[in-house]
Design a protein around this motif. Structure first.
Motif, short mmCIF file in Angstrom:
data_model
loop_
_atom_site.label_atom_id
_atom_site.label_comp_id
_atom_site.label_asym_id
_atom_site.label_seq_id
_atom_site.Cartn_x
_atom_site.Cartn_y
_atom_site.Cartn_z
N GLU A 122 0.84 -1.19 0.00
CA GLU A 122 0.00 0.00 0.00
C GLU A 122 0.88 1.25 0.00
O GLU A 122 2.09 1.18 0.15
CB GLU A 122 -0.93 0.00 1.22
N LEU A 161 -2.35 -2.81 -3.30
CA LEU A 161 -3.33 -1.73 -3.17
C LEU A 161 -2.65 -0.37 -3.32
O LEU A 161 -3.07 0.61 -2.69
CB LEU A 161 -4.03 -1.80 -1.81
N TRP A 354 -11.63 -1.10 -1.27
CA TRP A 354 -10.99 -0.56 -2.48
C TRP A 354 -11.93 -0.68 -3.68
O TRP A 354 -12.09 0.26 -4.45
CB TRP A 354 -9.69 -1.31 -2.74
#
Length: 362
Positions: A122, A161, A354
């Protein structure tokens, strides 16, 4: 200083005019180590530093190419997670890309051990110099080596992500001993330019490997995948599945190779890649390959690219669902089908969040 390197080379070259033999990346590859944060370490896992382990298994090979592998390996001191006994809980590692960085981790499952590993990517965080607000691109290079000793069972999950200004090179290198099994779940959602690959060597008798890759390629994203499974042991088996959606002005390249080498008699293999194409301006390339150096094997492969047919759209519309919603539903379904097997509720919820944000539907 920027340099250009070759990434994700196909194991055996095909026609150059197809433009699928390799990817290339241009970046300032001056990187520092990012070992990631150990969110959850189960009992029975020993953590140490280094890039080598004591094993009789052969060294796993890379899928990302010599130049990329050297950049990552040279920049990272390395971290080793040794599973000494069965673990009910997964090892969870989070890697946040706030600056140009390299990660080199080893997962070593001792003989007969059952274990699970989840790695989540991330960032950048809002306060970093590589944040989206500054427009500065960030490079994240990752090598994950997996040694599955005899009779072990290892599940590796990678969830990406990243925000939309990250260039990632991610390599998973696996080698399996006798009767060992390795499962890989890979979810690719964010980033700008993603080179994601794996190389699995089925070295031991009756060893097995499965992969389930799901992705969304949208806006101007570039997703390049290079997946290789090499069979050297007798009666080995692999099953590779890749499923995703390509839309807008994005580009996706898939290379999938099953290499049945001399001596792997009785082995079986299957690879299937499926793409839902939702834009006339998107680019999709695929090269599913089977190499046979042994007679007594069974292997099959396939790659399909399709769009929503008029018949399907008509059926969906009669249920009160418009085309945009239908496309979002099908896109979501490909991700959730793969993520359903991730052994952590929080990570699955992050993926759903998400998807809710990006697809605009619950």
């Amino acid at each position: 200083m920027e340099q250009t390197i070759d990434v994700n080379p196909i194991p055996y070259l095909t026609w150059t005019w197809l433009k699928i033999n390799k990817d290339s990346g241009t970046f300032d590859f001056s990187v520092s180590e990012n070992a990631g944060a150990d969110v959850q370490i189960p009992e029975g896992v020993l953590v140490s530093n280094g890039k080598t382990v004591k094993t009789e298994l052969p060294e796993p090979e890379n899928s990302i190419g010599k130049d990329a592998a050297e950049i990552i390996t040279n920049a990272a001191k390395g971290k080793i997670y040794t599973f000494e006994k069965d673990c009910e809980q997964p090892l969870i590692i989070r890697i946040i890309a706030d600056s140009n960085s390299a990660t080199h981790n080893i997962i070593h499952a001792k003989a007969g051990v059952n274990c699970k590993v989840i790695i989540v990517y991330e960032g950048p965080s809002a306060s970093s110099t590589g944040s989206v607000t500054t427009g500065t691109a960030v490079f994240s290079g990752i090598i994950t080596k997996v040694y599955a000793e005899d009779d072990s069972n290892v599940q590796i999950t990678k969830v990406q992500l990243f925000k939309n200004n990250v260039y990632q090179i991610d390599d998973t290198q696996i080698v399996c001993g006798e009767r060992a099994k390795a499962d890989l779940i890979q979810i690719e959602l964010g980033g700008s330019h993603i080179d994601a690959g794996f190389h699995a060597t089925l070295h031991g008798y009756q060893s097995r490997f499965t992969s389930d890759t799901a992705y969304i390629c949208r806006d101007t994203q570039y997703v390049d995948m290079n997946q290789v499974v090499v069979h050297t042991g007798k009666k080995t088996d692999c099953n590779m599945k890749t499923d995703g959606t390509v839309k807008d002005d994005s580009t996706k390249t898939y290379r999938g190779t099953i290499d049945m080498r001399k001596g792997c008699s009785g082995s079986t293999g299957n690879e299937m890649e499926t793409t839902l194409l939702l834009s006339p301006t998107a680019v999709v390339k695929a090269a599913p390959i089977i190499l046979c150096g042994e007679d007594d094997i069974a292997a099959e492969h396939g790659s399909t690219i399709g769009k929503l047919s008029p018949e399907m759209l008509f059926y969906i519309n009669t249920r009160g669902i418009d085309q945009t919603t239908a496309e979002a539903m099908l896109t979501r379904a490909k991700i959730t089908a793969a993520s359903a097997n991730i052994p952590d509720d929080k990570v699955r919820e992050e993926i759903n969040s998400w998807l809710n944000k990006e697809l605009g539907e619950d």
